[in-house]
Design a protein around this motif. Structure first.
Motif, PDB file in Angstrom:
ATOM      1  N   PHE A 198       0.782  -0.993  -0.153  1.00 47.13           N
ATOM      2  CA  PHE A 198       0.035  -0.062  -0.142  1.00 47.13           C
ATOM      3  C   PHE A 198       0.996   1.170  -0.057  1.00 47.13           C
ATOM      4  N   SER A 199       1.840   1.291   0.868  1.00 47.81           N
ATOM      5  CA  SER A 199       2.595   2.281   1.014  1.00 47.81           C
ATOM      6  C   SER A 199       3.571   2.579  -0.095  1.00 47.81           C
ATOM      7  N   ASN A 200       4.108   1.609  -0.877  1.00 44.70           N
ATOM      8  CA  ASN A 200       4.641   1.679  -2.122  1.00 44.70           C
ATOM      9  C   ASN A 200       3.961   2.233  -3.210  1.00 44.70           C
ATOM     10  N   THR A 201       2.822   1.867  -3.298  1.00 43.77           N
ATOM     11  CA  THR A 201       1.590   2.246  -4.313  1.00 43.77           C
ATOM     12  C   THR A 201       1.337   3.595  -4.027  1.00 43.77           C
ATOM     13  N   VAL A 202       1.185   4.185  -2.788  1.00 44.17           N
ATOM     14  CA  VAL A 202       1.000   5.359  -2.660  1.00 44.17           C
ATOM     15  C   VAL A 202       2.028   6.266  -3.021  1.00 44.17           C
ATOM     16  N   LEU A 203       3.314   5.830  -2.926  1.00 41.96           N
ATOM     17  CA  LEU A 203       4.562   6.681  -3.087  1.00 41.96           C
ATOM     18  C   LEU A 203       4.805   6.609  -4.760  1.00 41.96           C
ATOM     19  N   ASN A 204       4.288   5.663  -5.384  1.00 45.46           N
ATOM     20  CA  ASN A 204       4.241   5.530  -7.031  1.00 45.46           C
ATOM     21  C   ASN A 204       3.358   6.598  -7.600  1.00 45.46           C
ATOM     22  N   VAL A 205       2.019   6.874  -7.052  1.00 41.66           N
ATOM     23  CA  VAL A 205       1.219   7.798  -7.452  1.00 41.66           C
ATOM     24  C   VAL A 205       1.923   9.220  -7.163  1.00 41.66           C
ATOM     25  N   LEU A 206       2.619   9.414  -5.857  1.00 41.92           N
ATOM     26  CA  LEU A 206       3.088  10.855  -5.827  1.00 41.92           C
ATOM     27  C   LEU A 206       4.206  10.956  -6.717  1.00 41.92           C
ATOM     28  N   LYS A 207       5.068  10.293  -7.081  1.00 38.99           N
ATOM     29  CA  LYS A 207       6.219  10.397  -8.011  1.00 38.99           C
ATOM     30  C   LYS A 207       5.435  10.432  -9.238  1.00 38.99           C
ATOM     31  N   THR A 208       4.694   9.581  -9.829  1.00 35.13           N
ATOM     32  CA  THR A 208       4.339  10.040 -10.937  1.00 35.13           C
ATOM     33  C   THR A 208       3.603  11.301 -11.307  1.00 35.13           C
ATOM     34  N   VAL A 209       2.865  11.677 -10.315  1.00 35.53           N
ATOM     35  CA  VAL A 209       2.087  12.912 -10.356  1.00 35.53           C
ATOM     36  C   VAL A 209       3.062  14.178 -10.253  1.00 35.53           C
ATOM     37  N   ARG A 210       3.950  13.926  -9.333  1.00 40.60           N
ATOM     38  CA  ARG A 210       4.896  15.227  -9.245  1.00 40.60           C
ATOM     39  C   ARG A 210       5.900  15.160 -10.543  1.00 40.60           C
ATOM     40  N   GLU A 211       6.291  14.345 -11.044  1.00 46.40           N
ATOM     41  CA  GLU A 211       7.512  14.175 -12.112  1.00 46.40           C
ATOM     42  C   GLU A 211       6.697  14.429 -13.487  1.00 46.40           C
ATOM     43  N   HIS A 212       5.530  14.047 -13.689  1.00 44.20           N
ATOM     44  CA  HIS A 212       5.018  14.294 -14.998  1.00 44.20           C
ATOM     45  C   HIS A 212       3.530  14.984 -15.005  1.00 44.20           C
ATOM     46  N   SER A 213       3.243  15.700 -14.008  1.00 42.65           N
ATOM     47  CA  SER A 213       1.938  16.568 -13.970  1.00 42.65           C
ATOM     48  C   SER A 213       1.950  17.243 -15.340  1.00 42.65           C
ATOM     49  N   LEU A 214       0.602  17.097 -15.831  1.00 40.40           N
ATOM     50  CA  LEU A 214       0.406  18.026 -17.026  1.00 40.40           C
ATOM     51  C   LEU A 214       0.385  19.638 -16.563  1.00 40.40           C
ATOM     52  N   VAL A 215       0.025  19.679 -15.503  1.00 40.99           N
ATOM     53  CA  VAL A 215      -0.155  21.154 -14.962  1.00 40.99           C
ATOM     54  C   VAL A 215       0.943  21.631 -14.227  1.00 40.99           C
ATOM     55  N   LYS A 216       1.799  21.077 -14.147  1.00 41.85           N
ATOM     56  CA  LYS A 216       2.974  21.590 -13.178  1.00 41.85           C
ATOM     57  C   LYS A 216       3.773  22.765 -13.676  1.00 41.85           C
ATOM     58  N   ASN A 217       3.899  22.745 -15.029  1.00 43.47           N
ATOM     59  CA  ASN A 217       4.615  23.866 -15.684  1.00 43.47           C
ATOM     60  C   ASN A 217       3.681  25.125 -16.157  1.00 43.47           C
ATOM     61  N   GLN A 218       2.315  25.024 -15.850  1.00 42.65           N
ATOM     62  CA  GLN A 218       1.331  26.118 -16.011  1.00 42.65           C
ATOM     63  C   GLN A 218       1.527  27.174 -15.086  1.00 42.65           C
ATOM     64  N   SER A 219       1.254  28.421 -15.426  1.00 38.58           N
ATOM     65  CA  SER A 219       1.366  29.470 -14.714  1.00 38.58           C
ATOM     66  C   SER A 219       0.177  29.225 -13.672  1.00 38.58           C
ATOM     67  N   ASN A 220       0.450  29.586 -12.289  1.00 37.78           N
ATOM     68  CA  ASN A 220      -0.723  29.309 -11.227  1.00 37.78           C
ATOM     69  C   ASN A 220      -1.276  30.468 -10.917  1.00 37.78           C
ATOM     70  N   LYS A 221      -2.185  30.943 -11.140  1.00 33.23           N
ATOM     71  CA  LYS A 221      -2.929  32.416 -10.696  1.00 33.23           C
ATOM     72  C   LYS A 221      -3.500  32.008  -9.382  1.00 33.23           C
ATOM     73  N   THR A 222      -2.775  31.881  -8.251  1.00 32.10           N
ATOM     74  CA  THR A 222      -3.374  31.689  -6.951  1.00 32.10           C
ATOM     75  C   THR A 222      -4.230  32.665  -6.597  1.00 32.10           C
ATOM     76  N   SER A 223      -4.355  33.879  -6.948  1.00 35.36           N
ATOM     77  CA  SER A 223      -5.148  34.939  -6.360  1.00 35.36           C
ATOM     78  C   SER A 223      -6.480  34.617  -6.492  1.00 35.36           C
ATOM     79  N   THR A 224      -7.001  33.950  -7.850  1.00 33.19           N
ATOM     80  CA  THR A 224      -8.087  33.621  -8.138  1.00 33.19           C
ATOM     81  C   THR A 224      -8.756  32.070  -7.646  1.00 33.19           C
ATOM     82  N   CYS A 225      -7.658  31.246  -7.297  1.00 31.91           N
ATOM     83  CA  CYS A 225      -7.789  29.960  -6.956  1.00 31.91           C
ATOM     84  C   CYS A 225      -7.930  29.651  -5.540  1.00 31.91           C
ATOM     85  N   GLN A 226      -8.700  28.873  -5.133  1.00 34.20           N
ATOM     86  CA  GLN A 226      -9.249  28.592  -3.774  1.00 34.20           C
ATOM     87  C   GLN A 226      -8.003  27.577  -3.048  1.00 34.20           C
ATOM     88  N   LYS A 227      -7.464  28.193  -2.031  1.00 36.94           N
ATOM     89  CA  LYS A 227      -6.496  27.630  -1.160  1.00 36.94           C
ATOM     90  C   LYS A 227      -7.096  26.299  -0.634  1.00 36.94           C
TER      91      LYS A 227
END
Length: 151
Positions: free
Chosen positions: A94-123
């Motif tokens: 279970f722990s390794n699978t959760v870690l796999n999800v984290l690695k995959t999403v962190r490294e290859h997220s489609l939205v990680k390089n987009q500019s983040n307009k946090t002023s209009t986004c919910q915290k």
């Protein structure tokens, strides 16, 4: 006639450029599809996290596409909580699978390089808290939304 068409097309710089761009875009599309499908497969494996008794801030995607990076960041932060909690239940699969999800999403997220307009986004902390299983369902739904946007 076929050889004439082929040779004249290859000598045409715009045609070659378009061909190369199309090949590159297909490669990028396939790469993102692979990462998203891997994350979805891992999320399905950990969907039932009844061993984790945590309430997590569960982001909801709004109409605003500029908040995708912010929403993804919220999901990543809460997945880190699940991973931290999973160390105490002593289930390495279970722990390794959760870690796999984290690695995959962190490294290859489609939205990680987009500019983040946090002023209009919910915290993250302003989203409602849901049980772990509901959080994972919402995260899976969010990734599926990203997946369908690519198609």
């Amino acid at each position: 006639m076929n050889s004439y068409f082929l040779s004249s097309s290859l000598n045409n710089k715009p045609t070659v450029t378009i061909f190369i761009l199309c090949a590159y875009l297909l490669q990028v599309q396939a790469k993102h599809d692979g990462y998203l499908s891997a994350a979805l497969a891992d999320l399905k494996r950990i969907k039932t996290c009844s061993k984790i008794d945590a309430f997590l801030y569960t982001a909801e995607m709004t109409d605003r596409s500029e908040c995708k990076a912010s929403v993804m960041n919220c999901f990543i932060l809460e997945m880190e909580v699940i991973w931290y909690e999973s160390k105490y239940i002593r289930d390495t699969t279970f722990s390794n699978t959760v870690l796999n999800v984290l690695k995959t999403v962190r490294e290859h997220s489609l939205v990680k390089n987009q500019s983040n307009k946090t002023s209009t986004c919910q915290k993250c902390e302003t989203f409602g808290e849901k049980k772990c299983t509901e959080f994972l369902k919402r995260f899976e739904y969010f990734i599926k939304q990203l997946y369908t946007e690519l198609e």
